[in-house]
Design an enzyme around this catalytic site. Structure first.
Site, PDB file in Angstrom:
ATOM      1  N   MET A  39       0.855  -1.195   0.000  1.00  0.00           N
ATOM      2  CA  MET A  39       0.000   0.000   0.000  1.00  0.00           C
ATOM      3  C   MET A  39       0.894   1.248   0.000  1.00  0.00           C
ATOM      4  O   MET A  39       0.459   2.330   0.398  1.00  0.00           O
ATOM      5  CB  MET A  39      -0.931  -0.016   1.213  1.00  0.00           C
ATOM      6  CG  MET A  39      -1.864  -1.233   1.187  1.00  0.00           C
ATOM      7  SD  MET A  39      -3.401  -1.002   2.075  1.00  0.00           S
ATOM      8  CE  MET A  39      -2.807  -0.747   3.715  1.00  0.00           C
ATOM      9  N   GLY A  40       2.139   1.098  -0.415  1.00  0.00           N
ATOM     10  CA  GLY A  40       3.044   2.244  -0.466  1.00  0.00           C
ATOM     11  C   GLY A  40       3.581   2.592   0.904  1.00  0.00           C
ATOM     12  O   GLY A  40       3.566   1.772   1.819  1.00  0.00           O
ATOM     13  N   GLU A  44      12.021  -0.394   4.956  1.00  0.00           N
ATOM     14  CA  GLU A  44      12.936  -1.528   4.780  1.00  0.00           C
ATOM     15  C   GLU A  44      12.218  -2.879   4.748  1.00  0.00           C
ATOM     16  O   GLU A  44      12.677  -3.816   4.097  1.00  0.00           O
ATOM     17  CB  GLU A  44      13.968  -1.554   5.920  1.00  0.00           C
ATOM     18  CG  GLU A  44      15.300  -0.953   5.558  1.00  0.00           C
ATOM     19  CD  GLU A  44      15.897  -1.505   4.256  1.00  0.00           C
ATOM     20  OE1 GLU A  44      16.141  -0.661   3.351  1.00  0.00           O
ATOM     21  OE2 GLU A  44      16.117  -2.717   4.130  1.00  0.00           O
ATOM     22  N   HIS A  46       9.287  -3.572   3.362  1.00  0.00           N
ATOM     23  CA  HIS A  46       8.870  -3.803   1.970  1.00  0.00           C
ATOM     24  C   HIS A  46      10.087  -4.082   1.089  1.00  0.00           C
ATOM     25  O   HIS A  46      10.058  -4.970   0.227  1.00  0.00           O
ATOM     26  CB  HIS A  46       8.175  -2.556   1.406  1.00  0.00           C
ATOM     27  CG  HIS A  46       6.933  -2.151   2.109  1.00  0.00           C
ATOM     28  ND1 HIS A  46       6.852  -1.009   2.890  1.00  0.00           N
ATOM     29  CD2 HIS A  46       5.701  -2.711   2.154  1.00  0.00           C
ATOM     30  CE1 HIS A  46       5.634  -0.889   3.365  1.00  0.00           C
ATOM     31  NE2 HIS A  46       4.916  -1.907   2.946  1.00  0.00           N
ATOM     32  N   GLN A  70     -10.324  -2.528   2.556  1.00  0.00           N
ATOM     33  CA  GLN A  70      -9.849  -3.246   3.749  1.00  0.00           C
ATOM     34  C   GLN A  70      -9.819  -2.353   4.983  1.00  0.00           C
ATOM     35  O   GLN A  70      -9.349  -2.761   6.040  1.00  0.00           O
ATOM     36  CB  GLN A  70      -8.493  -3.897   3.485  1.00  0.00           C
ATOM     37  CG  GLN A  70      -7.327  -2.949   3.277  1.00  0.00           C
ATOM     38  CD  GLN A  70      -6.082  -3.681   2.813  1.00  0.00           C
ATOM     39  OE1 GLN A  70      -5.974  -4.072   1.665  1.00  0.00           O
ATOM     40  NE2 GLN A  70      -5.115  -3.865   3.704  1.00  0.00           N
ATOM     41  N   GLN A 156       5.977 -11.506   7.343  1.00  0.00           N
ATOM     42  CA  GLN A 156       5.332 -12.239   8.443  1.00  0.00           C
ATOM     43  C   GLN A 156       4.818 -11.317   9.540  1.00  0.00           C
ATOM     44  O   GLN A 156       4.202 -11.789  10.482  1.00  0.00           O
ATOM     45  CB  GLN A 156       6.304 -13.260   9.036  1.00  0.00           C
ATOM     46  CG  GLN A 156       6.717 -14.293   8.009  1.00  0.00           C
ATOM     47  CD  GLN A 156       7.280 -15.546   8.633  1.00  0.00           C
ATOM     48  OE1 GLN A 156       6.657 -16.151   9.499  1.00  0.00           O
ATOM     49  NE2 GLN A 156       8.461 -15.935   8.205  1.00  0.00           N
ATOM     50  N   VAL A 184      11.059  -7.393   9.555  1.00  0.00           N
ATOM     51  CA  VAL A 184      12.238  -6.524   9.636  1.00  0.00           C
ATOM     52  C   VAL A 184      12.001  -5.547  10.789  1.00  0.00           C
ATOM     53  O   VAL A 184      10.936  -4.918  10.877  1.00  0.00           O
ATOM     54  CB  VAL A 184      12.476  -5.769   8.310  1.00  0.00           C
ATOM     55  CG1 VAL A 184      13.683  -4.849   8.424  1.00  0.00           C
ATOM     56  CG2 VAL A 184      12.663  -6.772   7.169  1.00  0.00           C
ATOM     57  N   MET A 192       9.039  -2.889  11.666  1.00  0.00           N
ATOM     58  CA  MET A 192       8.801  -1.785  10.731  1.00  0.00           C
ATOM     59  C   MET A 192       7.359  -1.824  10.240  1.00  0.00           C
ATOM     60  O   MET A 192       6.824  -2.885   9.936  1.00  0.00           O
ATOM     61  CB  MET A 192       9.769  -1.875   9.571  1.00  0.00           C
ATOM     62  CG  MET A 192      11.166  -1.590  10.031  1.00  0.00           C
ATOM     63  SD  MET A 192      12.216  -1.118   8.680  1.00  0.00           S
ATOM     64  CE  MET A 192      13.752  -0.940   9.597  1.00  0.00           C
TER      65      MET A 192
HETATM   66  O1  PAF Z   1      -0.127  -5.828   3.548  1.00  0.00           O
HETATM   67  C1  PAF Z   1      -0.550  -4.906   2.827  1.00  0.00           C
HETATM   68  O2  PAF Z   1       0.133  -3.898   2.586  1.00  0.00           O
HETATM   69  C2  PAF Z   1      -1.942  -5.010   2.217  1.00  0.00           C
HETATM   70  O3  PAF Z   1      -2.835  -5.633   3.072  1.00  0.00           O
HETATM   71  C3  PAF Z   1      -1.932  -5.680   0.825  1.00  0.00           C
HETATM   72  C4  PAF Z   1      -1.473  -7.130   0.913  1.00  0.00           C
HETATM   73  C5  PAF Z   1      -1.033  -4.907  -0.118  1.00  0.00           C
HETATM   74  C6  PAF Z   1      -3.357  -5.671   0.252  1.00  0.00           C
HETATM   75  O4  PAF Z   1      -3.843  -4.373   0.125  1.00  0.00           O
END
Ligand code: PAF
Length: 291
Positions: A39-40, A44, A46, A70, A156, A184, A192
């Site tokens: 989701m941007g 670290e 990601h 969500q 995780q 991480v 994070m």
């Molecule tokens: O973990 C996330 O950032 C979000 O739940 C995902 C998997 C990108 C779905 O919007």
């Protein structure tokens, strides 16, 4: 910050058709596609997923989409950090393509089909955030259908989300491999998260309590404690020692179904959700009793 030139950036894809064409081209070349949905507000955590994909696949595509479905109406959708330019900078040199759709691309007028997950989606987050995993499962299925990756990478830290997605992959026979990647942490142990930036300096200090509580649980298990109730009590006491921490849940659950266990006789997940300054933080640790 110096301006980015198009040469440095990953290829920006905004539509389903653009992604499909990119994927088809890569597949024609026989390339293996790794996918990191986000989701941007990248950090670290990601980037570790993106690097894993880069190391294991021929092409890596990242999606950046703050998925409205969500978030419940009272949650932080409106203020969720949107930092596209800095995200793209961080992806330069590590991802080949970035999918940044708008809402109309993902939920066009007339959109009417949802994925309703049960099983591992029901306890913990599922009880506290009704509809959350419906939104997650629906967007992840849509993204899998659009990107058609060979491998998808998930952290995780959102352990329950991972289980929901693994279950959906199995239930719908999705031809995608799901790779679990380690949490991480900051040097002081805080996991994070894009939401850490909501915390004040004092809240940020209090937030380290989640990791300390998880370490307490791991220590007790390593010392032979097997009673989930005793470990949970110790975890709660550590959490409540931090200024302003409110426990949403602190649970010892089996890592497949996320249901409570009474005795720690097999790997057990210690899962936490704690509110600090109205920011809801989650974290977890797998407790492994020695044989
Ligand atoms: O973990 C996330 O950032 C979000 O739940 C995902 C998997 C990108 C779905 O919007």
């Amino acid at each position: 910050m110096s301006p980015l030139s198009a040469d440095d950036l990953p290829l920006l894809l905004n539509t389903v058709n653009e992604v499909r064409a990119w994927t088809a081209e890569a597949k024609r070349r026989g390339e293996r596609i790794g996918f990191v949905p986000t989701m941007g507000a990248l950090h670290e955590g990601h980037l570790s997923l993106v690097r894993a994909s880069r190391a294991q696949c021929d092409r890596t595509v990242v999606s950046i989409y703050v998925n409205p479905s969500q978030f419940a109406p009272h949650e932080d959708f409106g203020r969720y950090p949107r930092t596209l330019e800095s995200d793209l900078r961080q992806l330069a040199d590590v991802a080949e393509a970035v999918f940044v759709p708008n809402d109309a691309e993902i939920y066009p007028p007339g959109f009417a089909t949802w994925v309703e997950p049960f099983g591992p989606a029901e306890p913990l987050e599922g009880e506290r955030r009704p509809g959350h995993f419906r939104g997650v499962a629906t967007i992840v299925l849509k993204l899998f259908q659009i990107v058609a990756p060979d491998v998808a990478y998930f952290g995780q830290k959102d352990f329950q989300q991972l289980r929901v997605i693994e279950q959906m992959r199995d239930d719908f026979h999705l031809p995608v491999e799901i790779r679990r990647c380690p949490i991480v942490r900051e040097p002081d142990g805080l996991a994070m998260s894009s939401r850490n930036r909501y915390l004040s300096a004092e809240g940020r200090r209090s937030a380290t309590v989640l990791f300390r509580a998880l370490e307490t649980a791991a220590h007790l298990v390593s010392q032979g404690e097997r009673s989930a109730a005793a470990i949970e009590a110790a975890v709660r006491a550590v959490l409540l020692s931090a200024a302003g921490a409110e426990i949403d849940y602190a649970a010892l659950v089996d890592p497949l179904h996320l249901r409570p266990v009474e005795r720690i006789v097999a790997p057990t997940l210690c899962a936490l959700a704690v509110r600090i300054e109205n920011t809801r933080l989650i974290d977890n640790m797998l407790l492994e009793p020695p044989n």
